[in-house]
Design a protein around this motif. Structure first.
Motif, short mmCIF file in Angstrom:
data_model
loop_
_atom_site.label_atom_id
_atom_site.label_comp_id
_atom_site.label_asym_id
_atom_site.label_seq_id
_atom_site.Cartn_x
_atom_site.Cartn_y
_atom_site.Cartn_z
N ILE A 12 44.86 52.34 35.91
CA ILE A 12 45.44 52.69 34.62
C ILE A 12 46.90 53.07 34.78
CG2 ILE A 12 45.34 54.41 32.76
CD1 ILE A 12 42.28 54.21 32.95
N THR A 13 47.22 53.81 35.83
CA THR A 13 48.62 54.19 36.08
C THR A 13 49.49 52.94 36.22
OG1 THR A 13 47.92 56.21 37.17
CG2 THR A 13 50.17 55.46 37.61
N GLY A 14 49.03 51.98 36.98
CA GLY A 14 49.78 50.74 37.17
C GLY A 14 49.98 49.99 35.86
N VAL A 15 48.94 49.92 35.04
CA VAL A 15 49.05 49.23 33.75
C VAL A 15 50.06 49.94 32.84
CG1 VAL A 15 47.80 48.54 31.66
CG2 VAL A 15 46.73 48.27 33.89
N VAL A 16 50.04 51.27 32.84
CA VAL A 16 50.98 52.03 32.02
C VAL A 16 52.42 51.77 32.49
CG1 VAL A 16 51.77 54.35 31.42
CG2 VAL A 16 49.34 53.81 31.34
N VAL A 17 52.64 51.80 33.79
CA VAL A 17 53.98 51.57 34.33
C VAL A 17 54.43 50.13 34.01
CG1 VAL A 17 55.33 51.36 36.47
CG2 VAL A 17 53.81 53.32 36.13
N LEU A 63 43.51 46.73 26.20
CA LEU A 63 42.36 45.93 26.59
C LEU A 63 42.28 45.82 28.11
CD1 LEU A 63 42.53 43.08 23.92
CD2 LEU A 63 41.09 45.13 23.93
N TRP A 64 43.42 45.64 28.75
CA TRP A 64 43.48 45.56 30.20
C TRP A 64 42.91 46.84 30.82
CZ3 TRP A 64 48.87 44.34 32.78
CH2 TRP A 64 48.71 44.20 34.16
N MET A 65 43.34 48.00 30.30
CA MET A 65 42.88 49.28 30.86
C MET A 65 41.38 49.47 30.67
SD MET A 65 45.81 52.13 30.14
CE MET A 65 46.46 51.59 28.59
N LEU A 67 39.12 47.27 30.39
CA LEU A 67 38.32 46.28 31.11
C LEU A 67 38.50 46.40 32.63
CD1 LEU A 67 38.63 43.19 28.76
CD2 LEU A 67 36.63 44.65 29.13
N LEU A 68 39.17 47.45 33.08
CA LEU A 68 39.24 47.72 34.52
C LEU A 68 37.91 48.34 34.97
CD1 LEU A 68 42.78 49.34 34.91
CD2 LEU A 68 42.06 47.10 35.72
N PRO A 69 37.44 48.00 36.16
CA PRO A 69 36.22 48.64 36.65
C PRO A 69 36.42 50.15 36.79
CG PRO A 69 36.79 46.73 37.99
CD PRO A 69 37.95 46.99 37.08
N ASN A 70 35.39 50.90 36.44
CA ASN A 70 35.42 52.36 36.56
C ASN A 70 35.03 52.77 37.97
OD1 ASN A 70 35.71 54.98 35.75
ND2 ASN A 70 33.93 55.00 34.41
N ALA A 71 35.42 53.94 38.36
CA ALA A 71 35.09 54.45 39.69
C ALA A 71 33.62 54.80 39.82
CB ALA A 71 35.94 55.68 39.99
N GLY A 72 32.92 54.83 38.71
CA GLY A 72 31.49 55.17 38.76
C GLY A 72 31.27 56.61 38.41
N GLY A 73 30.03 56.97 38.28
CA GLY A 73 29.68 58.33 37.90
C GLY A 73 28.28 58.36 37.31
N ALA A 74 27.96 59.45 36.66
CA ALA A 74 26.61 59.62 36.11
C ALA A 74 26.31 58.61 35.01
CB ALA A 74 26.45 61.04 35.57
N ASP A 75 27.33 58.14 34.29
CA ASP A 75 27.12 57.24 33.16
C ASP A 75 27.30 55.77 33.52
OD1 ASP A 75 26.59 59.28 31.38
OD2 ASP A 75 28.70 59.57 30.89
N ARG A 76 27.31 55.44 34.78
CA ARG A 76 27.61 54.08 35.20
C ARG A 76 26.81 53.04 34.43
NH1 ARG A 76 28.01 53.38 41.55
NH2 ARG A 76 26.18 52.20 41.04
#
Length: 191
Positions: A12-17, A63-65, A67-76
């Motif tokens: 997300i940081t990369g997309v924002v930059v 949309l790009w942000m 549709l990036l894969p998430n790091a995972g977690g309880a709600d995966r």
């Protein structure tokens, strides 16, 4: 911080930059489109060019942000079709988290809602913008789930994304009318 291709294009940081860095290019494209479409004796084409670039520049990064894969977690990979369930959980998560989540979802299709009716006469209706915002959001939520991006696909995101498009359309309503000196484009009669 942004040292690899993944850092630039997969975070997300990369997309924002990249979005911020792309602003001058987007402005240049709008200028070039308006200049290319200029017709002697006609009103300037900057309005359409700005609206077209605004739709793309304001929608694609969101949309790009999402549709990036998430790091995972309880709600995966979870899907929720119960209206307002996830929204209430977000609100319970604290004011900062709730604000970021809700404002982010409101902005996903806001550029489309704002600029779409300015550019396309067929979109000059808040219900149409709401419908298209909801349809686009349903597509995105379905992609998140089908592609296994470890994100929550929620009907609440669809609702908030559509509301964001509708609110942005209302904000731009004063610019929907045809510019002075331009001939209105009429839709063919339906029989």
């Amino acid at each position: 911080m942004l040292s690899t291709w993944h850092d630039w294009f997969g975070t997300i940081t990369g997309v924002v930059v990249l979005t911020v860095l792309a602003l001058p290019a987007a402005m240049l494209v709008a200028w070039a489109l308006a200049r290319h479409r200029r017709v002697p004796g006609e009103p300037p084409a900057w309005r359409d060019a700005l609206a077209e670039v605004g739709i793309v520049y304001g929608t694609v990064p969101w949309l790009w942000m999402i549709l990036l894969p998430n790091a995972g977690g309880a709600d995966r990979g979870r899907m929720n079709l119960v209206p307002l369930h996830d929204l209430l959980q977000v609100l319970a998560g604290g004011p900062v988290t709730a604000t970021l989540q809700i404002v982010g979802n409101l902005l996903v299709f806001a550029a489309f809602g704002f600029f779409g009716p300015i550019r396309f006469a067929a979109l000059r209706s808040v219900p149409r913008i709401l419908s298209l915002g909801a349809a686009g959001s349903i597509l995105v939520e379905t992609l998140q789930y089908a592609l296994g991006l470890d994100r929550v696909s929620s009907v609440d995101d669809v609702l908030v994304n559509a509301v964001g498009a509708g609110l942005a359309a209302l904000v731009s309503r004063r610019w929907w009318r045809v510019p002075a000196g331009a001939s209105p484009v009429r839709a063919p009669a339906v029989r």
